[in-house]
Design a protein around this motif. Structure first.
Motif, PDB file in Angstrom:
ATOM      1  N   GLY A 189       0.818  -1.213   0.000  1.00 25.90           N
ATOM      2  CA  GLY A 189       0.000   0.000   0.000  1.00 25.90           C
ATOM      3  C   GLY A 189       0.844   1.252   0.000  1.00 25.90           C
ATOM      4  O   GLY A 189       0.542   2.232  -0.691  1.00 25.90           O
ATOM      5  N   ARG A 190       1.926   1.245   0.783  1.00 26.74           N
ATOM      6  CA  ARG A 190       2.815   2.409   0.815  1.00 26.74           C
ATOM      7  C   ARG A 190       3.535   2.579  -0.519  1.00 26.74           C
ATOM      8  O   ARG A 190       3.733   3.701  -0.993  1.00 26.74           O
ATOM      9  CB  ARG A 190       3.822   2.259   1.960  1.00 26.74           C
ATOM     10  N   ILE A 191       3.912   1.475  -1.145  1.00 29.99           N
ATOM     11  CA  ILE A 191       4.559   1.548  -2.464  1.00 29.99           C
ATOM     12  C   ILE A 191       3.585   2.097  -3.501  1.00 29.99           C
ATOM     13  O   ILE A 191       3.952   2.910  -4.355  1.00 29.99           O
ATOM     14  CB  ILE A 191       5.090   0.162  -2.885  1.00 29.99           C
ATOM     15  N   LEU A 192       2.318   1.667  -3.424  1.00 29.29           N
ATOM     16  CA  LEU A 192       1.300   2.199  -4.332  1.00 29.29           C
ATOM     17  C   LEU A 192       1.197   3.714  -4.174  1.00 29.29           C
ATOM     18  O   LEU A 192       1.131   4.453  -5.169  1.00 29.29           O
ATOM     19  CB  LEU A 192      -0.051   1.541  -4.035  1.00 29.29           C
ATOM     20  N   GLY A 193       1.193   4.199  -2.933  1.00 31.10           N
ATOM     21  CA  GLY A 193       1.153   5.634  -2.694  1.00 31.10           C
ATOM     22  C   GLY A 193       2.368   6.343  -3.260  1.00 31.10           C
ATOM     23  O   GLY A 193       2.261   7.448  -3.805  1.00 31.10           O
ATOM     24  N   ALA A 194       3.543   5.713  -3.159  1.00 27.99           N
ATOM     25  CA  ALA A 194       4.773   6.303  -3.715  1.00 27.99           C
ATOM     26  C   ALA A 194       4.690   6.398  -5.233  1.00 27.99           C
ATOM     27  O   ALA A 194       5.171   7.366  -5.838  1.00 27.99           O
ATOM     28  CB  ALA A 194       5.985   5.479  -3.293  1.00 27.99           C
ATOM     29  N   LEU A 195       4.063   5.418  -5.874  1.00 31.12           N
ATOM     30  CA  LEU A 195       3.898   5.456  -7.329  1.00 31.12           C
ATOM     31  C   LEU A 195       2.917   6.559  -7.732  1.00 31.12           C
ATOM     32  O   LEU A 195       3.120   7.247  -8.741  1.00 31.12           O
ATOM     33  CB  LEU A 195       3.421   4.098  -7.843  1.00 31.12           C
ATOM     34  N   GLU A 196       1.849   6.734  -6.950  1.00 29.88           N
ATOM     35  CA  GLU A 196       0.922   7.828  -7.220  1.00 29.88           C
ATOM     36  C   GLU A 196       1.623   9.176  -7.076  1.00 29.88           C
ATOM     37  O   GLU A 196       1.410  10.096  -7.871  1.00 29.88           O
ATOM     38  CB  GLU A 196      -0.263   7.751  -6.263  1.00 29.88           C
ATOM     39  N   SER A 197       2.439   9.297  -6.039  1.00 30.75           N
ATOM     40  CA  SER A 197       3.197  10.534  -5.818  1.00 30.75           C
ATOM     41  C   SER A 197       4.121  10.810  -6.999  1.00 30.75           C
ATOM     42  O   SER A 197       4.240  11.954  -7.460  1.00 30.75           O
ATOM     43  CB  SER A 197       4.008  10.425  -4.520  1.00 30.75           C
ATOM     44  N   THR A 198       4.779   9.770  -7.506  1.00 33.85           N
ATOM     45  CA  THR A 198       5.658   9.924  -8.668  1.00 33.85           C
ATOM     46  C   THR A 198       4.870  10.348  -9.893  1.00 33.85           C
ATOM     47  O   THR A 198       5.315  11.190 -10.682  1.00 33.85           O
ATOM     48  CB  THR A 198       6.391   8.597  -8.949  1.00 33.85           C
ATOM     49  N   TRP A 199       3.681   9.775 -10.065  1.00 40.54           N
ATOM     50  CA  TRP A 199       2.841  10.106 -11.223  1.00 40.54           C
ATOM     51  C   TRP A 199       2.508  11.597 -11.256  1.00 40.54           C
ATOM     52  O   TRP A 199       2.598  12.237 -12.304  1.00 40.54           O
ATOM     53  CB  TRP A 199       1.566   9.262 -11.185  1.00 40.54           C
ATOM     54  N   ILE A 200       2.151  12.179 -10.097  1.00 39.73           N
ATOM     55  CA  ILE A 200       1.821  13.607 -10.119  1.00 39.73           C
ATOM     56  C   ILE A 200       3.084  14.450 -10.286  1.00 39.73           C
ATOM     57  O   ILE A 200       3.041  15.503 -10.919  1.00 39.73           O
ATOM     58  CB  ILE A 200       1.029  14.047  -8.871  1.00 39.73           C
ATOM     59  N   THR A 201       4.213  13.996  -9.739  1.00 39.24           N
ATOM     60  CA  THR A 201       5.465  14.735  -9.903  1.00 39.24           C
ATOM     61  C   THR A 201       5.862  14.810 -11.371  1.00 39.24           C
ATOM     62  O   THR A 201       6.415  15.819 -11.836  1.00 39.24           O
ATOM     63  CB  THR A 201       6.596  14.067  -9.091  1.00 39.24           C
TER      64      THR A 201
END
Length: 417
Positions: A189-201
């Motif tokens: 779940g935390r990795i999924l959040g990190a990928l979402e964060s990367t997507w917006i960056t």
């Protein structure tokens, strides 16, 4: 905060005017609060504040107006009911109804179509937080101590009309008779959040195909993911471990058993399976003697459509750095409840909390003192953490009225900053 609470609405309008310096727009702001609900307007105001502080926008007033008009247009297009006198805020980051939600989650026709067009969102998400997809709750993840490869849990789904439905979710199978493929953990779940964060960056990029499917995508190095997760050390073992966990997000599926709920069965919604990632490409290389892996991520069609429809709530990036698995799941459970209560306390018995989080069977569940001990470890990570709008999370454990169990109490404190 109630949308029809005049004092609360006026307070929010005054805080908006402090940022926008546009008193001529007061009537519009009032209309937006009544239509969208104050929680939604608060989130958009927080984004405007952040972008203004970072000098990313020329006019705070114009940018906020654009964000609010887009939200209002989306609501009207979905024919969502406008309910002013209600006990719950009308949040456009939820689907307008339960039937709409499950129709939105249904995977699109994935026929081959080469006419894809690369695009970026016209109004991208703020880079200050994580656009956490609202249908992904703690029910979607388990603890690393859970050795089962699949199970069935009751997951809670909420829609904008105030309805909440419990739906059986098979974790670890793409369809009921599928092979067991494993259950995603809190770490996933935390990795999924990190990928979402990367997507917006990277600019909220996506591909739109002629057959109606969409795919949000981004590229990220494994070392960058480790950094977002707060890892202090990173060597060969960590590199291999993170690569495996990213791949898990593609291969460990879910099945929504809508046929088990008579309303959806009557509507012809039987059920469907999906994964959170649609495709992954790994590129290993070596630079300056260090091994590195670049991961090209494509979110699944189901997940991508939720991102593009803004079926998300903004979560702080510190969500990615929780070390305690229970703390991560507990925060996913608590934060939306506390935000909706506007400072009012929330209480739940620890036995009931174990059930709500779908924690795997363990001996400590049966012993009152050990239940308290396990959750005290988790709340040490949560106390003092802040929501995206600057409110502080306060959690404690007390003796409940029932002498056989303790009660967890939580609330948000402090003014929005």
């Amino acid at each position: 905060m109630l949308a029809n609470d005049d004092a609360a609405v006026q307070d929010l309008i005054e805080r908006i005017l402090e940022v926008t310096q546009s008193p001529e727009s007061t009537a519009f702001y009032g209309k937006a609060i009544i239509l969208l609900g104050s929680d939604t307007v608060e989130l958009e105001l927080a984004e405007v504040r952040y972008r203004a502080r970072m000098n990313q926008i020329d006019s705070a007033a114009r940018y906020l107006t654009t964000l609010l008009k887009k939200r209002m247009d989306e609501m009207q297009q979905q024919s969502a009911p406008v309910v002013v006198q209600t006990s719950a805020p009308q949040n456009s980051y939820f689907s307008p109804s339960q039937e709409s939600l499950f129709l939105e989650l249904k995977p699109s026709n994935l026929t081959v179509d080469d006419s894809g067009t690369d695009k970026t969102m016209s109004i991208p998400y703020s880079k200050s937080g994580i656009p956490w997809v609202t249908f992904i709750g703690p029910d979607f993840f388990t603890l690393s101590t859970n050795k089962t490869k699949s199970d069935k849990v009751m997951a809670k789904f909420r829609s904008m009309d105030g309805q909440t439905t419990m739906i059986p979710v098979i974790r670890g199978r793409l369809f009921p008779d599928d092979d067991e493929r494993g259950i995603l953990t809190a770490e996933h779940g935390r990795i999924l959040g990190a990928l979402e964060s990367t997507w917006i960056t990277e600019g909220c990029k996506y591909t739109e195909f002629g057959n109606g499917t969409v795919t949000c995508y981004c590229d990220v190095s494994i070392r960058r993911l480790a950094d977002l997760l707060g890892w202090q050390e990173f060597g060969g073992w960590q590199l291999r471990h993170l690569k495996r966990r990213v791949v898990d997000l593609k291969v460990m599926p879910y099945y929504l058993d809508l046929d088990a709920v008579k309303e959806f069965k009557a509507a012809g919604l039987k059920g469907y399976g999906f994964t959170l990632l649609g495709d992954i490409t790994l590129i290993d290389k070596k630079e300056n003697g260090l091994s590195e892996t670049i991961v090209k991520i494509k979110f699944s069609d189901t997940f991508s459509r939720q991102l593009l429809a803004r079926r998300t709530v903004s979560r702080p990036r510190e969500l990615l750095t929780h070390r305690s698995e229970i703390a991560f799941l507990l925060r996913l459970h608590l934060e939306p409840i506390l935000i909706s209560r506007n400072g009012e306390s929330y209480e739940i018995a620890l036995i009931k909390l174990i059930e709500s989080l779908n924690l795997p069977q363990a001996k400590w569940h049966r012993v009152k003192s050990k239940r308290k001990q396990q959750f005290e470890k988790a709340i040490r990570e949560l106390n003092g953490r802040k929501t995206i709008d600057g409110k502080e999370i306060s959690v404690r454990i007390d003796q409940g009225k029932n002498s056989n169990d303790f009660v967890l109490s939580a609330q948000l404190r402090g003014e929005v900053i």
